[in-house]
Design a protein around this motif. Structure first.
Motif, PDB file in Angstrom:
ATOM      1  N   GLU A 169       0.774  -1.293   0.098  1.00 28.55           N
ATOM      2  CA  GLU A 169      -0.051   0.106  -0.169  1.00 28.55           C
ATOM      3  C   GLU A 169       0.686   1.321  -0.040  1.00 28.55           C
ATOM      4  O   GLU A 169       0.579   2.263  -0.696  1.00 28.55           O
ATOM      5  N   LYS A 170       1.839   1.148   0.816  1.00 32.14           N
ATOM      6  CA  LYS A 170       2.997   2.231   0.916  1.00 32.14           C
ATOM      7  C   LYS A 170       3.361   2.656  -0.445  1.00 32.14           C
ATOM      8  O   LYS A 170       3.616   3.838  -1.120  1.00 32.14           O
ATOM      9  N   THR A 171       3.819   1.711  -1.181  1.00 33.56           N
ATOM     10  CA  THR A 171       4.470   1.871  -2.600  1.00 33.56           C
ATOM     11  C   THR A 171       3.410   2.272  -3.457  1.00 33.56           C
ATOM     12  O   THR A 171       3.531   3.255  -4.506  1.00 33.56           O
ATOM     13  N   LEU A 172       2.137   1.807  -3.472  1.00 30.18           N
ATOM     14  CA  LEU A 172       1.229   2.421  -4.074  1.00 30.18           C
ATOM     15  C   LEU A 172       0.801   3.954  -4.141  1.00 30.18           C
ATOM     16  O   LEU A 172       0.461   4.670  -5.194  1.00 30.18           O
ATOM     17  N   GLU A 173       1.007   4.397  -2.952  1.00 30.66           N
ATOM     18  CA  GLU A 173       1.074   5.827  -2.583  1.00 30.66           C
ATOM     19  C   GLU A 173       2.083   6.662  -3.391  1.00 30.66           C
ATOM     20  O   GLU A 173       1.783   7.847  -3.531  1.00 30.66           O
ATOM     21  N   ASN A 174       3.192   5.888  -3.764  1.00 34.38           N
ATOM     22  CA  ASN A 174       4.152   6.646  -4.239  1.00 34.38           C
ATOM     23  C   ASN A 174       4.340   6.368  -5.974  1.00 34.38           C
ATOM     24  O   ASN A 174       4.562   5.399  -6.161  1.00 34.38           O
ATOM     25  N   LYS A 175       3.775   7.437  -6.516  1.00 33.79           N
ATOM     26  CA  LYS A 175       3.627   7.064  -7.937  1.00 33.79           C
ATOM     27  C   LYS A 175       5.225   6.900  -8.686  1.00 33.79           C
ATOM     28  O   LYS A 175       5.167   6.149  -9.819  1.00 33.79           O
ATOM     29  N   GLN A 176       6.052   7.561  -8.106  1.00 31.66           N
ATOM     30  CA  GLN A 176       7.414   7.237  -8.789  1.00 31.66           C
ATOM     31  C   GLN A 176       8.084   5.947  -8.486  1.00 31.66           C
ATOM     32  O   GLN A 176       8.496   5.220  -9.484  1.00 31.66           O
ATOM     33  N   SER A 177       7.784   5.615  -7.454  1.00 34.25           N
ATOM     34  CA  SER A 177       7.966   3.926  -7.134  1.00 34.25           C
ATOM     35  C   SER A 177       7.398   3.165  -7.941  1.00 34.25           C
ATOM     36  O   SER A 177       7.871   1.984  -8.541  1.00 34.25           O
ATOM     37  N   VAL A 178       6.001   3.263  -8.067  1.00 35.72           N
ATOM     38  CA  VAL A 178       5.160   2.246  -9.016  1.00 35.72           C
ATOM     39  C   VAL A 178       5.798   2.453 -10.233  1.00 35.72           C
ATOM     40  O   VAL A 178       5.835   1.327 -11.046  1.00 35.72           O
ATOM     41  N   THR A 179       5.822   3.516 -10.863  1.00 32.62           N
ATOM     42  CA  THR A 179       6.659   3.720 -12.242  1.00 32.62           C
ATOM     43  C   THR A 179       7.850   2.814 -12.591  1.00 32.62           C
ATOM     44  O   THR A 179       8.213   2.305 -13.360  1.00 32.62           O
ATOM     45  N   ALA A 180       8.759   3.037 -11.399  1.00 31.92           N
ATOM     46  CA  ALA A 180      10.045   2.346 -11.332  1.00 31.92           C
ATOM     47  C   ALA A 180       9.984   0.857 -11.490  1.00 31.92           C
ATOM     48  O   ALA A 180      10.512   0.194 -12.309  1.00 31.92           O
ATOM     49  N   LEU A 181       8.916   0.436 -10.590  1.00 30.32           N
ATOM     50  CA  LEU A 181       8.771  -1.177 -10.388  1.00 30.32           C
ATOM     51  C   LEU A 181       8.154  -1.395 -11.818  1.00 30.32           C
ATOM     52  O   LEU A 181       8.407  -2.676 -12.286  1.00 30.32           O
ATOM     53  N   SER A 182       7.163  -0.769 -12.323  1.00 31.20           N
ATOM     54  CA  SER A 182       6.635  -1.145 -13.495  1.00 31.20           C
ATOM     55  C   SER A 182       7.618  -1.177 -14.755  1.00 31.20           C
ATOM     56  O   SER A 182       7.493  -2.200 -15.581  1.00 31.20           O
ATOM     57  N   GLU A 183       8.424  -0.345 -14.731  1.00 28.96           N
ATOM     58  CA  GLU A 183       9.448  -0.440 -15.662  1.00 28.96           C
ATOM     59  C   GLU A 183      10.431  -1.733 -15.621  1.00 28.96           C
ATOM     60  O   GLU A 183      10.838  -2.278 -16.405  1.00 28.96           O
ATOM     61  N   ILE A 184      10.740  -2.028 -14.415  1.00 22.01           N
ATOM     62  CA  ILE A 184      11.556  -3.261 -14.025  1.00 22.01           C
ATOM     63  C   ILE A 184      10.758  -4.380 -14.545  1.00 22.01           C
ATOM     64  O   ILE A 184      11.435  -5.207 -15.202  1.00 22.01           O
ATOM     65  N   ILE A 185       9.509  -4.520 -14.397  1.00 25.57           N
ATOM     66  CA  ILE A 185       8.738  -5.563 -14.680  1.00 25.57           C
ATOM     67  C   ILE A 185       8.575  -5.645 -16.167  1.00 25.57           C
ATOM     68  O   ILE A 185       8.741  -6.625 -16.823  1.00 25.57           O
ATOM     69  N   HIS A 186       8.615  -4.467 -16.829  1.00 26.68           N
ATOM     70  CA  HIS A 186       8.572  -4.529 -18.374  1.00 26.68           C
ATOM     71  C   HIS A 186      10.002  -4.962 -18.853  1.00 26.68           C
ATOM     72  O   HIS A 186       9.710  -5.886 -19.968  1.00 26.68           O
ATOM     73  N   ARG A 187      10.832  -4.434 -18.285  1.00 26.97           N
ATOM     74  CA  ARG A 187      12.072  -4.769 -18.975  1.00 26.97           C
ATOM     75  C   ARG A 187      12.515  -6.211 -18.771  1.00 26.97           C
ATOM     76  O   ARG A 187      12.857  -7.228 -19.638  1.00 26.97           O
ATOM     77  N   GLN A 188      12.064  -6.818 -17.759  1.00 21.60           N
ATOM     78  CA  GLN A 188      12.415  -8.144 -17.246  1.00 21.60           C
ATOM     79  C   GLN A 188      11.547  -9.143 -18.025  1.00 21.60           C
ATOM     80  O   GLN A 188      11.923 -10.395 -18.409  1.00 21.60           O
ATOM     81  N   ALA A 189      10.236  -8.717 -18.223  1.00 21.01           N
ATOM     82  CA  ALA A 189       9.291  -9.435 -19.159  1.00 21.01           C
ATOM     83  C   ALA A 189       9.926  -9.548 -20.805  1.00 21.01           C
ATOM     84  O   ALA A 189       9.714 -10.611 -21.382  1.00 21.01           O
ATOM     85  N   GLU A 190      10.653  -8.322 -20.978  1.00 21.37           N
ATOM     86  CA  GLU A 190      11.094  -8.372 -22.364  1.00 21.37           C
ATOM     87  C   GLU A 190      12.520  -9.164 -22.370  1.00 21.37           C
ATOM     88  O   GLU A 190      12.586 -10.100 -23.450  1.00 21.37           O
ATOM     89  N   ARG A 191      13.029  -9.190 -21.347  1.00 20.63           N
ATOM     90  CA  ARG A 191      14.300 -10.144 -21.378  1.00 20.63           C
ATOM     91  C   ARG A 191      13.887 -11.769 -21.276  1.00 20.63           C
ATOM     92  O   ARG A 191      14.403 -12.505 -21.896  1.00 20.63           O
TER      93      ARG A 191
END
Length: 476
Positions: free
Chosen positions: A280-302
């Protein structure tokens, strides 16, 4: 598998050696047969000329007067011993034979006689010859011949002949004497009361007799040698292709196993990032969500690339590269961000010292990522320090970029350093926790380095950590 290859090679080599031995004995026996039947065409003419040269003589021209001068004065003495003291007669007879041999050897003229025979008969071949005495008998008054030398007997006072059962060697340069090399064999005797009987032979052979025999065997030797050579060649080609094919097959399997092992990295990163997003704390931080989303995207591509690579490697025998121009510093930063996330529960400190300016290189980013992660995995795995520390440095040189990875792990001895890039080789140090792996990580690193045309150097000492230095051509 290695044992089966060694067994195959050993069995094949033993069979080839056995075949070679059989061929050798067949050729050797054929040679012995032809050599025993060899008949020098000029031997008959030489024998006739020799008989004429000593028609009224013995052994060689002047041989009979020489023998007479030695034997005749000894008749009375030897006759007395023969009738009164047989043992002393044997000793005296042997001494007489030795004296005869010495005098004959000293005064023989067989070589000049043979030269005259060759000149008169027009024989131009280079010849080897020998003159031997086979038997010597003495005859006294009112008694039969008494044998004082026989080539088939051994005498204490008479030196043994050069060749068994040949007789007393008088002169010549022909060493191996046989019946088919005998040009003339004579027995000279006399019906007089005091006389002697002498059996002797003159041998003649061409100097290249062995060559002549081998020439007769050329249709036996050549097919045998060619067949053996063909068998050895076919074995060598088959073995080379088999080992090469096996090596390529193993390489393909190793890469597939290694890349399959790498599936764990992006899957773990996706799971960890997804778990953090659910916080929940991470969801409140838009910047953290974006960074984690990018990681998921990069690793999915990998993960997608990993699947593609497995398919590509299964379909090809070589490590295929998809080269792009990339900033080495940015590439390493991205790899470290993901790797740090995956190892956040471990006490690892990463230090990255970049060269400052962009370090542009040509590489396959997928393979480079796997390469670096394998080195980092080893740095973490073989480390018993409470605080594990890994330092990555990029250094821009004139035409190259150096990538240096240092750790404070357990290090390696000289034996391990010689084998670390071999497939399936695993260092087995004394660690607090057992390590897992296939022994393919650094083997894959070396394959990637070779495929790119780069160089890698490793320095290490037990207890002092390890340093990997990769030299990469820069793209300026």
């Amino acid at each position: 598998m290695r044992h089966s290859i060694k067994l195959y090679i050993l069995t094949a080599v033993v069979c080839i050696i056995a075949l070679a031995i059989v061929q050798f004995f067949l050729i050797y026996n054929t040679y012995q047969l032809l050599d025993s039947r060899f008949n020098y065409v000029e031997k008959g003419r030489i024998g006739e000329a020799y008989n004429l040269a000593i028609a009224n003589d013995k052994l060689f021209p002047g041989g009979q007067p020489l023998l007479d001068s030695i034997i005749v004065p000894q008749y009375p003495y030897l006759e007395q011993l023969y009738h009164t003291n047989p043992k002393s007669f044997d000793t005296a007879a042997q001494r007489l034979v030795n004296r005869i041999i010495r005098e004959l050897v000293q005064h023989e003229n067989t070589d000049s006689m043979l030269k005259a025979i060759k000149a008169s008969d027009g024989i131009k071949d280079s010849l080897l010859f020998a003159l031997c005495i086979h038997r010597l008998d003495l005859r006294f008054k009112d008694s039969p011949y008494v044998n004082i030398y026989n080539r088939f007997k051994k005498y204490p006072l008479i030196p043994a002949s050069r060749q068994k059962d040949i007789g007393l060697y008088i002169c010549g340069n022909l060493q191996q004497l046989s019946e088919n090399s005998s040009a003339s064999s004579l027995v000279a005797n006399s019906p007089l009361p005091y006389s002697y009987s002498l059996s002797f032979s003159f041998y003649a052979d061409p100097y290249n007799r062995r060559t002549l025999v081998l020439q007769q065997m050329k249709y036996t030797i050549l097919p045998g040698l060619l067949t053996l050579l063909a068998v050895i060649t076919l074995f060598g080609i088959t073995l080379f292709k088999w080992i090469r094919q096996k090596h390529l097959s193993d390489m393909k399997s190793d890469f597939i196993n290694n890349i399959t092992h790498e599936f764990n990295t992006p899957i773990t990163a996706i799971i960890v990032a997804n778990k953090n997003i659910q916080n929940e704390k991470t969801l409140e931080n838009k910047q953290s969500v974006t960074a984690l989303s990018e990681i998921i995207h990069r690793q999915a591509e990998r993960l997608k690339l990993l699947v593609e690579k497995v398919i590509n490697i299964a379909a090809t025998e070589k490590l295929a590269l998809r080269i792009t121009t990339t900033d080495l510093n940015e590439l390493i930063s991205g790899i470290l961000a993901v790797y740090s996330l995956n190892t956040m529960k471990q006490a690892i400190r990463f230090n990255f010292h970049s060269s400052g300016d962009p370090a542009m290189i040509e590489t396959d980013t997928f393979h480079f990522t796997t390469l670096l992660q394998n080195i980092l995995d080893n740095a973490v795995k073989y480390n018993d320090q409470v605080q594990k520390e890994i330092t990555i440095t990029t250094r821009q040189l004139k035409d190259t970029v150096e990538l240096i990875i240092q750790d404070n792990g357990i290090g390696m001895n000289s034996i391990t350093l010689r084998h670390i890039f071999e497939k399936f080789y695993r260092h087995q140090p004394h660690l607090s926790k057992p390590t897992k792996g296939l022994g393919l990580g650094l083997y894959y690193v070396k394959q990637c380095i070779d495929a790119h045309g780069w160089t890698i150097k490793v320095t290490s000492e037990p207890g002092a950590g390890s340093t990997f230095i990769i030299t990469i051509p820069s793209k300026i």
